[in-house]
Every structure is written in structure tokens, then in C-alpha cells.
Design an enzyme around this catalytic site. Structure first.
Site, PDB file in Angstrom:
ATOM      1  N   LYS A 110      21.284  11.239  45.152  1.00  0.00           N
ATOM      2  CA  LYS A 110      20.614  10.736  43.958  1.00  0.00           C
ATOM      3  C   LYS A 110      20.179  11.852  43.017  1.00  0.00           C
ATOM      4  CE  LYS A 110      19.365   6.219  45.726  1.00  0.00           C
ATOM      5  NZ  LYS A 110      19.800   6.302  47.157  1.00  0.00           N
TER       6      LYS A 110
HETATM    7  C1  PLP Z   1      20.639   5.396  47.699  1.00  0.00           C
HETATM    8  C2  PLP Z   1      21.401   5.821  48.891  1.00  0.00           C
HETATM    9  C3  PLP Z   1      22.574   5.146  49.302  1.00  0.00           C
HETATM   10  C4  PLP Z   1      23.093   3.915  48.586  1.00  0.00           C
HETATM   11  O1  PLP Z   1      23.561   4.204  47.298  1.00  0.00           O
HETATM   12  P1  PLP Z   1      23.922   3.034  46.257  1.00  0.00           P
HETATM   13  O2  PLP Z   1      24.199   3.692  44.968  1.00  0.00           O
HETATM   14  O3  PLP Z   1      22.707   2.149  46.232  1.00  0.00           O
HETATM   15  O4  PLP Z   1      25.109   2.332  46.803  1.00  0.00           O
HETATM   16  C5  PLP Z   1      23.266   5.640  50.396  1.00  0.00           C
HETATM   17  N1  PLP Z   1      22.824   6.723  51.074  1.00  0.00           N
HETATM   18  C6  PLP Z   1      21.703   7.391  50.723  1.00  0.00           C
HETATM   19  C7  PLP Z   1      21.277   8.561  51.524  1.00  0.00           C
HETATM   20  C8  PLP Z   1      20.955   6.975  49.622  1.00  0.00           C
HETATM   21  O5  PLP Z   1      19.843   7.635  49.264  1.00  0.00           O
END
Ligand code: PLP
Length: 452
Positions: A110
Site C-alpha cells: 500500500k
Molecule cells: C490491502 C492488502 C491486500 C489486499 O489488497 P486489495 O487491493 O484490497 O486487493 C493484500 N495483502 C496485504 C498485505 C494488504 O495490506
């Protein structure tokens, strides 16, 4: 490039407007009016440094910044990732690769979206002279990535609600040990849904939202999607020539944001054979791709908590393209979902996609097997990506978080505890949180008292 709503309402808006609005005024999500083609020389060039590649792609969508400003923006957003490649591709076997997306400040993918979002907010504040207050709820990774995108920036205060005692200790420390005066982590009695409900209520109070200049950092912001599309191209450019056919990107998925970004850049010309939607036991997407019916269920906590979701918001963007950009049809499906609690997608066809789901036992088994077979340790989210891999493809599994963020599950799987310097450093720092009652009224008063 202009952006339009998946539900067809409102006028087309610019990159900066789509960023600032987040959600389109009719409740739809912004998508680019047209998907541009990737520049033809991009995929044959030597792998570019990450910021250079980011500039090449973002400029296709962003007409608001001039060249120097956009270069500066991406340099600041990706210049401080701990690995010089930002998103290095590791080869585990002849046709199996891992794209490591955990070298940003909070060790999860993210950061790719939220570092850019933080810098865009800063610039918006400087341009308009208006300060803002960012309000969000988190079950862990989003909140810490947002905080690290915005900490110390002028003219913005950040209020992040999270369920007390229900996120991992290290995730909490990433939010509470920044020492930054503009960061307000608020532990709430209750669940993530309770925290989220408070945020939703305050955000829907338009008078308060206007007065307090509230902004969100949620995953429906189109800028996060665009930022995440870049590393799919980066992965491709790092692949050995002989592995460039028959590519299968495997994406551990919660609300379909990350995988949608990959699918979008594929529509723009990145050669990909298949995308695998890797879910955990909260498998709304698994059921959707098997049955064509989208039906949110209740969430049950899993070993991969950042994928514990009920509604896969970004799926609406895919649906819009599935409907051949028919916004009326898309709006109708979303209305039906709201009214009936589920919706059957007419003529659902997702031939480019495969889908898997992993129970908690599968997650443990996959962490163990990947360690035994390749000497490589994956985090519990990434572990979902190792479920039922096809043998006849070049598989690229997206590693969405660093294993050291989830020491308990890793310990259970392989009896050892991975570490990361960034996380160890946090253990020595003082935590600062703000005690606020778990009611919209109390949170509103707290924001009024502490707003930027
Ligand atoms: C947010 C997150 C996901 C999921 O991502 P999306 O964009 O919601 O599909 C998967 N793994 C981790 C470690 C995350 O922080």
C-alpha cells in the site's frame, strides 16, 4: 486525460479533481475516460529505474502537472524505498517468481499508492492554501501506509480509527510511534466495522465534512490504482526474455484494487495471459468468479487480515469495463446489490482470470512448503498466492507484505520469527494514542478540537 464515473453521473473531471474527490458525486468510482496504450518502446527497453517508469506511465493520465513537477513528485514518492529497485523480482524456480512489494516505509504494497497520495495532498494544500483533515478507519495496513504518507506534512492532520487490541502489535506501532504532531491514532472499543461505521457516518454528514475539510484515503481513490499499475510493468521488465510468454500474475486480493490495477495495465498493452485472484477464506470473489453472483457475506477473521473484507469495492471498476463501459448497466447492478444484498452479473465472463481460495490451514501449509522448496519466507497474505499454481505458465506471485509484519503466523508455520530492521526500531519507541469514545459524536468533537 479526463476521468468519468462508473455510474455515468456528473461531468468528466481532471486527474487532480478525481484525486481530490475520491468518490464520484453519484457514488460511482472514477475510471479514465479512455485507456491509453503504453508507449511502444517501453516494454522492449532495459528495465528503467522505478521513478522513471512511474513518470512514463503517470504522465499518460495526468495533464495537470508539468514534466518537472511530475518528476519531482515521483522522485519523492519512490526515492526512499529501502531496495534500490523498489519492487524487485525474485526468481524461485524456472517459471516461478515473486514480486516483492514490501520495501516501502511500512513494508506492505500500500506504500506504492499512499506515498504518492501523501505528496499529492501536500501539493494540493500548497496550491489551494486550504488545510485538510484526513479521516479513516483501518484494520492495519492502510492506516499505517496513510500515516507514513502524510506524517510531518504541513496543513494536514490525520485521524485514524482502529479496533483496539484487534490489529497486530507491529501494525499498531507503525501508527503510534511516528512522533509526528499531525498524526492522531485512535483505538476504538469494538471491531473494525464499528470503527468504519463511525467514519462513514461523519463522512456522510456533509455540513461537518465541509466545515472540517475532511478527506479520505480509501482504496477507491483512482490515484492508488494508477500507482499500483506501474509495478506490473516493472515486473515484466525484470523478467528474463525466455519467461515473457504465458505470464500469470497471482494477486492476493481483498477489495480487488491491486488486481484491477494489473488488469487495467494489461488492457493498455502489457502482455499477460492470466490473472489469478487469490482469496483467503473470506472468498466473495472466489464465489463471484465461479458463479457470476456477487453476494457479500459476513467477515470472519483469518491469518491474512488485510484481505478480510465483505465488499470488494474495486470490482465495480472491472464491472464497468465488463459491461463495455455501459455506465447505466453498471449503475443498475450496483443499485440491485444495494437493494437485494446480492446481484447476478448478466453474462459474466472473466476468461482472463483464474481464482483460488485458501483456508488458514492452507496459509500455514503454503508458508511451510515455500520455505522447504525454495528457502524463501512469505507472509500470510502472499501465502494465499501459492495455492494451486498452474504448472504451464510463468507465475509471478505478488508479495504484498513483509513476513516480519506477521511474526506469530510465521512462527506457527516454520518455527522461526523473521525480522526487519524497520520493525525492530519501532519496539524501542514510545507509543502515542488518543482515547476517544467509540461514538460519532465523540470523534467529531475530537476532530473539531484538533483539526489542522
Ligand atoms: C490491502 C492488502 C491486500 C489486499 O489488497 P486489495 O487491493 O484490497 O486487493 C493484500 N495483502 C496485504 C498485505 C494488504 O495490506
Amino acid at each position: 486525460m479526463n476521468f468519468v464515473s462508473t455510474r455515468g453521473g456528473g461531468d468528466p473531471v481532471s486527474f487532480s479533481e478525481a484525486f481530490a474527490n475520491g468518490l464520484a458525486p453519484d457514488g460511482g468510482l472514477y475510471v479514465p475516460k479512455n485507456l491509453p496504450l503504453l508507449p511502444s518502446d517501453l516494454l522492449v527497453d532495459e528495465a528503467l529505474p522505478y521513478p522513471a517508469l512511474a513518470w512514463d506511465i503517470l504522465r499518460l493520465f495526468d495533464d495537470d502537472h508539468d514534466t518537472d513537477d511530475l518528476i519531482d513528485l515521483v522522485d519523492r514518492s519512490y526515492g526512499e524505498f529501502s531496495d534500490s529497485i523498489s519492487a524487485p523480482l525474485q526468481q524461485l524456480s524456472q517459471n516461478l517468481f515473486v514480486l516483492e512489494l514490501f520495501h516501502g516505509p511500512t513494508l506492505a504494497f500500500k506504500d506504492f499508492g499512499l506515498q504518492l497520495v501523501g505528496n499529492l495532498f501536500e501539493e494540493q494544500i500548497a496550491r489551494t492554501g486550504e488545510s485538510i483533515n484526513v479521516l479513516g478507519a483501518t484494520s492495519g495496513d492502510t492506516g499505517s501506509a496513510a500515516i507514513h504518507g502524510l506524517m510531518g506534512k504541513e496543513g494536514v492532520n490525520v485521524f485514524i480509527l482502529y479496533p483496539k487490541g484487534k490489529i497486530s502489535n507491529l501494525q499498531e506501532r507503525q501508527m503510534t510511534c511516528t512522533g509526528a504532531k499531525n498524526i492522531f491514532p485512535i483505538p476504538i472499543e469494538g471491531t473494525f466495522d464499528d470503527a468504519q461505521a463511525i467514519v462513514k457516518e461523519l463522512m456522510s454528514d456533509l455540513e461537518f465534512k465541509e466545515k472540517a475539510k475532511l478527506s479520505a484515503v480509501n482504496s477507491i481513490n483512482i490515484v492508488r490504482v494508477l500507482a499500483q499499475a506501474i509495478y506490473y510493468v516493472h515486473a515484466y521488465m525484470q523478467l528474463p526474455q525466455e519467461n515473457r510468454d504465458n505470464i500469470n500474475f497471482v494477486v492476493p486480493t481483498g477489495n480487488f484494487g491491486n488486481i484491477f490495477a494489473g488488469w487495467m495495465i494489461h488492457q493498455m498493452g502489457l502482455p499477460v495471459d492470466q490473472f489469478t485472484v487469490a482469496t483467503n477464506k473470506n472468498d466473495i470473489l472466489y464465489r463471484l468468479f465461479n458463479t457470476g453472483t456477487y453476494e457479500p457475506d459476513t467477515v470472519s477473521p483469518s491469518h491474512a487480515p488485510s484481505m478480510d473484507i465483505q465488499v470488494a469495492s474495486n470490482f465495480e471498476r472491472f464491472l464497468y469495463y465488463h459491461n463495455e463501459k455501459d455506465a447505466g448497466k453498471t449503475a443498475k447492478s450496483m443499485e440491485k446489490l444495494k437493494k437485494d444484498g446480492s446481484v447476478k452479473i448478466p453474462n459474466f465472463n472473466a476468461s482472463n482470470f483464474a481464482v483460488t481460495h485458501s483456508t488458514d490451514e492452507d496459509i500455514i501449509a503454503n508458508i511451510k512448503r515455500v520455505k522447504e522448496d525454495y528457502g524463501y519466507v512469505v507472509d500470510p497474505h502472499t501465502a494465499c498466492g501459492f495455492q494451486d499454481l498452474p504448472e504451464d505458465k510463468t507465475n509471478i506471485v505478488l508479495a504484498t507484505a513483509h513476513p516480519a509484519k506477521f511474526p506469530d503466523v510465521i512462527k506457527k508455520a516454520i518455527g522461526e520469527t523473521p525480522t526487519a530492521d524497520e520493525l525492530d526500531a519501532l519496539k524501542k519507541k514510545r507509543q502515542k494514542t488518543y482515547a476517544v469514545d467509540a461514538t460519532p459524536k465523540a470523534v467529531r468533537e475530537f476532530i473539531e478540537k484538533n483539526s489542522a
